[in-house]
Design a protein around this motif. Structure first.
Motif, mmCIF file in Angstrom:
data_model
loop_
_atom_site.group_PDB
_atom_site.id
_atom_site.type_symbol
_atom_site.label_atom_id
_atom_site.label_comp_id
_atom_site.label_asym_id
_atom_site.label_seq_id
_atom_site.Cartn_x
_atom_site.Cartn_y
_atom_site.Cartn_z
ATOM 1 N N GLU A 63 11.168 14.092 -8.878
ATOM 2 C CA GLU A 63 10.274 14.102 -10.029
ATOM 3 C C GLU A 63 10.161 15.476 -10.687
ATOM 4 N N ILE B 154 9.609 -0.253 -2.774
ATOM 5 C CA ILE B 154 8.179 -0.496 -2.567
ATOM 6 C C ILE B 154 7.430 0.114 -3.744
ATOM 7 N N ALA C 82 8.695 3.948 -3.437
ATOM 8 C CA ALA C 82 9.721 4.444 -2.529
ATOM 9 C C ALA C 82 10.840 3.425 -2.537
ATOM 10 N N GLU D 268 0.849 -1.190 0.000
ATOM 11 C CA GLU D 268 0.000 0.000 0.000
ATOM 12 C C GLU D 268 0.883 1.238 0.000
ATOM 13 N N VAL D 269 0.654 2.087 -0.955
ATOM 14 C CA VAL D 269 1.371 3.349 -1.047
ATOM 15 C C VAL D 269 0.308 4.432 -1.135
ATOM 16 N N PRO D 270 0.425 5.474 -0.332
ATOM 17 C CA PRO D 270 -0.655 6.466 -0.318
ATOM 18 C C PRO D 270 -0.782 7.206 -1.645
ATOM 19 N N PRO D 271 -1.953 7.764 -1.921
ATOM 20 C CA PRO D 271 -2.122 8.558 -3.141
ATOM 21 C C PRO D 271 -1.050 9.646 -3.225
ATOM 22 N N GLY D 272 -0.690 9.991 -4.451
ATOM 23 C CA GLY D 272 0.332 11.014 -4.640
ATOM 24 C C GLY D 272 1.715 10.426 -4.757
ATOM 25 N N LEU D 273 1.824 9.141 -4.582
ATOM 26 C CA LEU D 273 3.128 8.506 -4.601
ATOM 27 C C LEU D 273 3.002 7.192 -5.350
ATOM 28 N N VAL D 274 4.041 6.805 -6.058
ATOM 29 C CA VAL D 274 4.019 5.559 -6.801
ATOM 30 C C VAL D 274 4.939 4.531 -6.160
ATOM 31 N N THR E 162 10.259 6.283 -12.604
ATOM 32 C CA THR E 162 10.178 6.081 -11.156
ATOM 33 C C THR E 162 10.870 4.780 -10.763
#
Lengths: 155, 836
Positions: free
Chosen positions: B192, B151, B125, B117-123, B169
């Motif tokens: 980015e 991740i 890490a 699970e990665v929060p919105p706004g991020l693809v 990314t």
């Protein structure tokens, strides 16, 4: 910010009480326990636990570039998101964490510079992210306007 | 100012001891100094074939975009890893290590890729997640990376795998995993906002320098130059000031200062550079550090934070690049004393600028300006470019190097969004292709954006049709037609590069489609060497193609029980596999079980030597065979058990030369480990033939390769006393080729008619063996003094020899040079090539 408001599952103003650590697979997560001072979105709770990838446990230290750093005792407005696991994370890492500080006149200000980590929209295109600096009152009005009167539970 | 290579040997040794440019994850012995960087990096000596494997969690993405597939995402990940793997000046190799079964434990160094699970706004890490303690290596002390983790977002429904953004990314996060931090040079490792790379050209010179300085190949430091100096505010040293060398031709290479303000800017290709120093952008709320760069720390983990902001200046302290001193460095030379005395300020006036252009309806970043006419304006956004009332008063823009100028008075708010500005550009005649650097100037500060835009001479490629066809030999091929396609255009089917068979200006490219699973619909993208891709114009709806595959592949593994601490020959027999040499990866989902060498001996057979670490965990591993877009897995395909078996350790090599390919009639050697004694009664066979000459002494098995042993992998079976060792495959090869002559226009090159610099020569090569009439240039390598030349043409003569056409370097000096030809891994003896 409108997009962030919509995608958040919780929006709170809170103070970091403790920082702990947990593991998921081989990954360390820092767990920030946040006392909720004000809530605009999400189910009522006095505290929330925020999961941040990376952390330190004994001699093991893990770092993820761009992961937010929350300091114990500091106050933030946090735009949080929880997926199927229910673990809350800060939207866009540092994008969804706003400092709350007193200005020279003693008014609470929320601020955050333009974010610089990977920020993409639904199509994978870049999202221009602007710095934010406004009074807490202005933020409340913006959230209220965006969420509507029934969504928020202002203190 | 230039101190030419005095004591070159000593200089290189000194550089190696304190190697640092770019910015890695750095430690110092103490916060008081000395400030000799101790970087975090993989220990190449602990890696088989200097290869770190990236292992993907079996729990892949939970959801993908419409029309997308897990195979497509995996292929993009492998393509992203290939970008780092292909850096020739870095010794580190990065390869696909398969899929980790749940609960798999990796005791060997590894890059693990997990979907979470990665929060919105991020693809995604990425970062280092386990380290060892300070270790001494050939290039100085370092902290070995034991595990890195990337991740990736588990829900990729809104992130199609074929996009430029997702691919870059992946490259970026893998870069973190290899030990690279953020950089301010618009490179793959930039964040980015300022990243100015494309799928067609994913790494910048700064990325190449970053990975090469961490894992330098032999001769890398001697082939590049160094600049040293210091950044200070009066008497106060500036920690983590970014110092950048800008080449007018478009490259940018950077480093960060040490706590004492000193910097060592290495890895500079010989040439002339503008130098400038600038502060890191301000730290965001919630951000761990400015620019998300982890500052250096002592060995107790106490960090040394970045100093505050200061005015950005070009060397020697000017804000106008036209007044800057240009610094020239040569190979193996060092320029010292490039000191910046800067002025403190509260924060930079301008930062985090990104540029866009619209070749069509899709926004392209960084902006592309073309010399063929059209839309020569771009759009820029960033802190300090605008105010609430419009463009920041006094804002000016310039281009370094004279390739273009900003049209006077053309900077204006972008009509549809006042947070952006737009400006028109006038290109100089013959401005040259490639990245160009921008300078933004406010009333009292400047901001330099390396690679702020790109100049191109052609339209982006467009794919208009993909159609199946059959070549003259009856092989199935695909015809890819469109506009802007070139002979060296790479055609991607998802993340798999199709092999180009031929090119025609009118009809386009003929390619071999990559292997795929039945029913696979691939997104097709064309990449040109100028950095443009078909996504520039077709990004909203790229073409797709249903790849033909009728049979679902399957395979078996023999043996399927391997003992920890041994090396064993493994045979893969498949059905419907259609293995092709050079396009197959065999992996076990564990860094503790890896392939030393692999041979494709037929469309349905692979032979590989598999090394299992002595501390590998007992249990089952997923065997994966990946080829093109086809990934076939066999859960628990091998079992690892604990044991105490003697084993052949390391490749079987030719005695004397150490070559890993042995020739019939030659003497071969193999190291034997785990025996109770270093000698004993030996019985051995190679390819089933008894080795009468086999002898074991000092733990080394020596034998003569029987004449008549066919080329290819030959099983070596050894019994010492009563103990049978796991068999390994020995690579039996043809003898090396030889250079029969060198010619120019039919005249032999010799002392009476030496070659000329820049001349096109024909090298006649004997003993190549029959590798076909049409020879892929990739199989032949011609080198002069160790430097590879581009093979212009190669073909077989009627006598069975090969003619190889190359052009000599124009800068070749008069004298005698060493010329070699390699066919695959077989290298000819050197021929002395006279040059006048």
């Amino acid at each position: 910010m409108d997009d962030m408001i919509q995608k958040s599952t919780e929006i709170v103003r809170g103070r970091v009480m403790t920082l702990g650590v947990s593991t998921k697979g081989s990954i360390l997560y820092t767990l920030a326990r946040v006392e909720v001072l004000e809530r605009w979105k999400g189910a009522s709770a006095q505290t929330v636990e925020v999961w941040i990838p990376g952390g330190r446990s004994g001699n093991l230290r893990q770092t993820f570039s761009g992961a937010p750093a929350l300091a114990v005792g500091s106050e933030y407005v946090l735009f949080l998101w929880a997926g199927a696991s229910g673990n809350r994370q800060v939207i866009g890492f540092s994008q969804g964490a706003f400092d709350v500080k007193l200005d020279a006149k003693g008014n609470l200000q929320v601020q955050r510079a333009a974010s610089k980590e990977t920020m993409l929209d639904e199509r994978g295109a870049d999202v221009g992210d602007a710095p934010v600096r406004m009074s807490l009152g202005e933020l409340r009005q913006k959230l209220k306007a965006s969420l509507g009167p029934m969504q928020g539970s202002l203190e | 100012m230039i101190r030419r290579g005095l004591r070159a040997g000593a200089l290189i040794a000194a550089l190696a001891a304190g190697a640092q440019a770019y910015y890695h994850f750095v430690h110092f012995v103490s916060r008081q100094g000395p400030f000799t960087p101790i970087p975090e990096k993989f220990d190449l000596d602990a890696l088989l074939n200097k290869t770190v494997f990236f292992i993907v969690s079996e729990t892949g993405p939970a959801a993908v975009a419409s029309g997308d597939s897990i195979e497509a995402i995996g292929s993009q990940l492998r393509l992203a890893a290939k970008a780092w793997n292909d850096v020739a000046t870095s010794d580190l190799r990065l390869a696909f290590g398969g899929f980790a079964q749940p609960g798999a434990f990796q005791s060997s160094p590894v890059v693990e890729v997990v979907f979470d699970e990665v929060p919105p706004g991020l693809v995604a890490a990425g970062g280092v997640t386990a380290r060892g303690t300070v270790t001494n290596g050939p290039n100085g002390p370092f902290i070995p990376i034991q595990r890195s983790t990337v991740i990736l977002r588990r829900d990729l429904t809104e992130r199609p795998s074929w996009t430029e953004a997702l691919f870059l990314t992946m490259v970026h996060e893998l870069g973190h995993g290899l030990g690279l931090q953020h950089t301010m040079t618009s490179s793959a490792m930039s964040t980015e906002i300022t990243r100015a790379m494309t799928k067609a050209s994913p790494l910048s010179p700064d990325d190449v320098a970053g990975i090469s300085l961490l894992y330098p190949s032999a001769g890398y430091l001697a082939s590049t130059g160094t600049i040293t100096g210091r950044v200070a505010i009066g008497a106060e040293a500036v920690n983590l000031a970014s110092v950048v060398a800008l080449s007018p031709d478009g490259s940018a290479i950077s480093t960060l200062t040490n706590p004492d303000g000193t910097f060592l800017l290495q890895g500079l290709p010989p040439g002339s550079y503008y130098l400038y120093a600038h502060p890191l952008p301000p730290q965001l709320s919630g951000e761990s550090f400015p620019a998300n760069i982890t500052p250096p720390s002592d060995l107790e983990g106490r960090t040394i934070p970045a100093s505050g902001a200061f005015d950005t200046v070009f060397y020697p302290g000017v804000k106008d690049s036209a007044l800057a001193t240009i610094v020239t460095v040569g190979a193996g030379t060092q320029v010292d004393g490039i000191n910046f005395d800067v002025r403190r300020r509260a924060a930079p006036a301008i930062y985090a600028v990104q540029t866009y252009s619209y070749p069509g309806s899709v926004a392209v970043k960084p902006a592309v300006l073309n010399t063929y006419g059209g839309r020569n304006y771009f759009i820029a956004a960033g802190v300090g470019l605008t105010t609430a009332s419009g463009v920041t008063p006094g804002l000016r823009m310039g281009v370094i190097g004279g390739s273009a100028v900003v049209a006077p008075g053309s900077i204006r708010p972008y009509p549809s969004d006042a947070r952006y500005i737009t400006a028109d550009f006038n290109l100089a005649p013959f401005p040259g292709e490639g990245s160009k650097h921008l300078v933004f100037q406010s009333s009292d500060d400047i901001y330099v954006l390396p690679g702020g835009f790109r100049i191109v001479n052609r339209t982006p490629p467009v794919i208009t049709s993909i159609s199946p066809d059959v070549d003259q030999a009856g092989n199935r091929v695909l015809r890819v037609s469109g506009t802007g396609l070139m002979s060296d255009t790479r055609v991607l089917f998802d993340g798999a590069v199709a092999t180009t068979r031929s090119f025609n200006e009118t009809t386009g490219l003929v390619v071999n489609a990559p292997a795929a699973m039945p029913g696979h619909k691939a997104t097709v993208v064309a990449l040109n060497r100028d950095g443009q891709s078909s996504l520039f114009l077709q990004g909203n709806q790229p073409p797709t193609f249903d790849l033909e595959a009728t049979e679902t592949p399957a395979f078996t593994v023999t043996p399927n029980l391997l003992t920890a601490g041994t090396e064993t020959m493994v045979e893969i027999l498949g059905t419907g596999t259609n293995f092709q040499s050079g396009q197959v990866a065999l992996a076990f989902g564990s860094a503790d079980a890896v392939v030393r060498r692999l041979w494709v001996t037929g469309p349905n057979r692979i032979v590989a030597n598999v090394v299992v670490a002595s501390n590998a965990t007992q249990g089952g591993l997923m065997v994966t065979v990946a080829s093109g877009l086809r990934t076939t897995g066999l859960p628990n395909g091998i079992q690892v058990n604990q044991g105490n078996r003697a084993t052949i350790r390391g490749a079987v090599v030719e005695a004397g030369s150490g070559r890993p390919d042995v020739v019939p009639g030659s003497v071969a050697q193999a190291q034997i480990a785990g025996l109770g004694a270093e000698s004993g009664q030996v019985q051995a066979t190679l390819n089933g033939n008894p080795l009468q000459s086999a002898n074991l002494a000092g733990g080394v098995l020596t034998f003569t390769v029987p004449t008549g042993t066919p080329a290819g992998p030959a099983p070596l079976r050894v019994r010492v006393n009563s103990e049978e060792l796991p068999p390994v495959a020995v690579s039996v090869d043809l003898p090396p080729p030889s250079i029969a002559g060198v010619f120019s226009g039919g005249t032999r090159i010799d002392a009476t008619r030496p070659a000329r610099p820049g001349e096109v020569i024909m090298v006649l090569v004997a003993g190549v063996g029959d590798i076909g009439g049409e020879v892929a240039a990739s199989r032949l390598k011609v080198q002069v003094d160790g430097q590879s030349l581009t093979v212009l043409q190669a073909g077989q003569t009627s006598e069975g020899n090969y003619n190889v056409q190359v052009q000599l370097d124009a800068s070749l000096t008069a004298g005698t040079h060493s010329l070699t030809v390699a066919v695959d891994a077989r290298v000819s003896p050197a021929l002395s090539l006279p040059v006048r």
